[in-house]
Design a protein around this motif. Structure first.
Motif, PDB file in Angstrom:
ATOM      1  N   VAL A   1     -15.980 -11.143  -1.519  1.00 48.52           N
ATOM      2  CA  VAL A   1     -16.064 -12.504  -2.064  1.00 48.52           C
ATOM      3  C   VAL A   1     -14.666 -13.105  -2.165  1.00 48.52           C
ATOM      4  CG1 VAL A   1     -16.555 -13.801  -4.181  1.00 48.52           C
ATOM      5  CG2 VAL A   1     -18.268 -12.246  -3.253  1.00 48.52           C
ATOM      6  N   TYR A   2     -13.693 -12.319  -2.635  1.00 49.76           N
ATOM      7  CA  TYR A   2     -12.322 -12.826  -2.699  1.00 49.76           C
ATOM      8  C   TYR A   2     -11.790 -13.135  -1.303  1.00 49.76           C
ATOM      9  CZ  TYR A   2     -11.386 -12.489  -7.665  1.00 49.76           C
ATOM     10  OH  TYR A   2     -11.379 -12.713  -9.006  1.00 49.76           O
ATOM     11  N   GLN A   3     -12.119 -12.278  -0.330  1.00 53.89           N
ATOM     12  CA  GLN A   3     -11.691 -12.555   1.041  1.00 53.89           C
ATOM     13  C   GLN A   3     -12.342 -13.837   1.551  1.00 53.89           C
ATOM     14  OE1 GLN A   3     -12.296  -9.376   3.828  1.00 53.89           O
ATOM     15  NE2 GLN A   3     -11.723 -10.630   5.574  1.00 53.89           N
ATOM     16  N   LEU A   4     -13.609 -14.033   1.261  1.00 49.24           N
ATOM     17  CA  LEU A   4     -14.321 -15.240   1.689  1.00 49.24           C
ATOM     18  C   LEU A   4     -13.728 -16.491   1.043  1.00 49.24           C
ATOM     19  CD1 LEU A   4     -16.713 -16.551   3.208  1.00 49.24           C
ATOM     20  CD2 LEU A   4     -18.071 -16.152   1.135  1.00 49.24           C
ATOM     21  N   VAL A   5     -13.428 -16.417  -0.249  1.00 47.48           N
ATOM     22  CA  VAL A   5     -12.828 -17.562  -0.941  1.00 47.48           C
ATOM     23  C   VAL A   5     -11.471 -17.890  -0.317  1.00 47.48           C
ATOM     24  CG1 VAL A   5     -11.828 -18.317  -3.137  1.00 47.48           C
ATOM     25  CG2 VAL A   5     -14.079 -17.240  -3.092  1.00 47.48           C
ATOM     26  N   GLY A   6     -10.688 -16.868  -0.019  1.00 51.91           N
ATOM     27  CA  GLY A   6      -9.398 -17.089   0.631  1.00 51.91           C
ATOM     28  C   GLY A   6      -9.561 -17.725   1.999  1.00 51.91           C
TER      29      GLY A   6
ATOM     30  N   ARG B   1      -9.086 -22.535   5.476  1.00 52.37           N
ATOM     31  CA  ARG B   1      -9.679 -23.438   6.479  1.00 52.37           C
ATOM     32  C   ARG B   1      -9.817 -24.872   5.953  1.00 52.37           C
ATOM     33  NH1 ARG B   1     -12.155 -20.720  11.074  1.00 52.37           N
ATOM     34  NH2 ARG B   1     -11.819 -18.494  10.778  1.00 52.37           N
ATOM     35  N   LEU B   2     -10.157 -25.019   4.677  1.00 51.51           N
ATOM     36  CA  LEU B   2     -10.305 -26.359   4.101  1.00 51.51           C
ATOM     37  C   LEU B   2      -8.981 -27.103   4.027  1.00 51.51           C
ATOM     38  CD1 LEU B   2     -12.836 -25.956   1.142  1.00 51.51           C
ATOM     39  CD2 LEU B   2     -13.144 -27.255   3.246  1.00 51.51           C
ATOM     40  N   PHE B   3      -7.933 -26.394   3.626  1.00 51.41           N
ATOM     41  CA  PHE B   3      -6.642 -27.042   3.412  1.00 51.41           C
ATOM     42  C   PHE B   3      -5.660 -26.846   4.562  1.00 51.41           C
ATOM     43  CE2 PHE B   3      -8.297 -26.336  -0.902  1.00 51.41           C
ATOM     44  CZ  PHE B   3      -8.348 -27.655  -1.327  1.00 51.41           C
ATOM     45  N   GLY B   4      -6.066 -26.115   5.598  1.00 52.05           N
ATOM     46  CA  GLY B   4      -5.197 -25.906   6.756  1.00 52.05           C
ATOM     47  C   GLY B   4      -3.921 -25.152   6.411  1.00 52.05           C
ATOM     48  N   LEU B   5      -4.010 -24.192   5.520  1.00 52.31           N
ATOM     49  CA  LEU B   5      -2.826 -23.435   5.103  1.00 52.31           C
ATOM     50  C   LEU B   5      -2.375 -22.486   6.209  1.00 52.31           C
ATOM     51  CD1 LEU B   5      -3.970 -22.588   1.467  1.00 52.31           C
ATOM     52  CD2 LEU B   5      -2.412 -24.396   2.199  1.00 52.31           C
ATOM     53  N   PRO B   6      -1.063 -22.258   6.323  1.00 49.09           N
ATOM     54  CA  PRO B   6      -0.552 -21.425   7.422  1.00 49.09           C
ATOM     55  C   PRO B   6      -0.501 -19.931   7.094  1.00 49.09           C
ATOM     56  CG  PRO B   6       1.278 -22.414   6.259  1.00 49.09           C
ATOM     57  CD  PRO B   6       0.021 -22.939   5.609  1.00 49.09           C
ATOM     58  N   ILE B   7      -1.418 -19.445   6.262  1.00 51.07           N
ATOM     59  CA  ILE B   7      -1.465 -18.018   5.951  1.00 51.07           C
ATOM     60  C   ILE B   7      -2.875 -17.508   6.237  1.00 51.07           C
ATOM     61  CG2 ILE B   7       0.345 -18.107   4.188  1.00 51.07           C
ATOM     62  CD1 ILE B   7      -1.831 -18.043   2.074  1.00 51.07           C
ATOM     63  N   PRO B   8      -3.013 -16.205   6.480  1.00 44.14           N
ATOM     64  CA  PRO B   8      -4.354 -15.668   6.729  1.00 44.14           C
ATOM     65  C   PRO B   8      -5.224 -15.743   5.471  1.00 44.14           C
ATOM     66  CG  PRO B   8      -2.656 -14.153   7.520  1.00 44.14           C
ATOM     67  CD  PRO B   8      -1.959 -15.221   6.735  1.00 44.14           C
ATOM     68  N   GLY B   9      -6.498 -16.002   5.657  1.00 48.64           N
ATOM     69  CA  GLY B   9      -7.434 -16.082   4.551  1.00 48.64           C
ATOM     70  C   GLY B   9      -7.500 -14.820   3.702  1.00 48.64           C
ATOM     71  N   PRO B  10      -7.552 -13.622   4.331  1.00 52.21           N
ATOM     72  CA  PRO B  10      -7.594 -12.412   3.521  1.00 52.21           C
ATOM     73  C   PRO B  10      -6.347 -12.230   2.639  1.00 52.21           C
ATOM     74  CG  PRO B  10      -8.336 -11.939   5.733  1.00 52.21           C
ATOM     75  CD  PRO B  10      -7.811 -13.344   5.740  1.00 52.21           C
TER      76      PRO B  10
END
Length: 122
Positions: free
Chosen positions: A12-17, A22-31
């Motif tokens: 769930v934490y990985q999914l939230v990340g 993806r929503l904010f276009g951040l330049p870091i991996p979601g996990p």
């Protein structure tokens, strides 16, 4: 059941990340963002809970399995690794040396800083 609950919490934490990135276009991996969020949650709660402990210990006991894909990748690209052995070897040696030098410097700086500070016993 504890293990399943812990794994679900980690996912769930990985999914939230992942969603946040993806929503904010951040330049870091979601996990990675998910891991930071999990860390912040643990710092705020000041404990991890039984389910998370069980899942973490279960994953750590089988950590060697996570190296299998890397080993397969090395065999698949072995010819390329042979072609590029010099830059790979130099980056490994220099990266290790630089890491050791920076770590030693940080340790010495910390020791000097702590030695200057007056001790408060009690």
């Amino acid at each position: 059941m504890q293990f399943l609950n812990g794994i679900t919490l980690l996912l769930v934490y990985q999914l939230v990340g992942e969603i946040t990135v993806r929503l904010f276009g951040l330049p870091i991996p979601g996990p990675v963002l998910g891991m930071v969020l999990l860390f912040l949650t643990l710092v705020i709660r000041k404990r991890s809970g039984g389910a998370l402990d069980t899942a973490a210990n279960g994953l750590l006991s089988h950590l060697s399995l996570l190296f299998v894909p890397a080993g397969v990748g090395m065999m698949v690209y072995f010819s390329r690794i042979l072609d590029e052995w010099l830059p790979i070897a130099l980056s490994l040696v220099l990266g290790t040396a630089i890491t050791m030098i920076v770590t030693a410097g940080a340790m010495l700086a910390t020791q000097r800083l702590l030695a200057r500070r007056p001790r408060r016993d009690g």
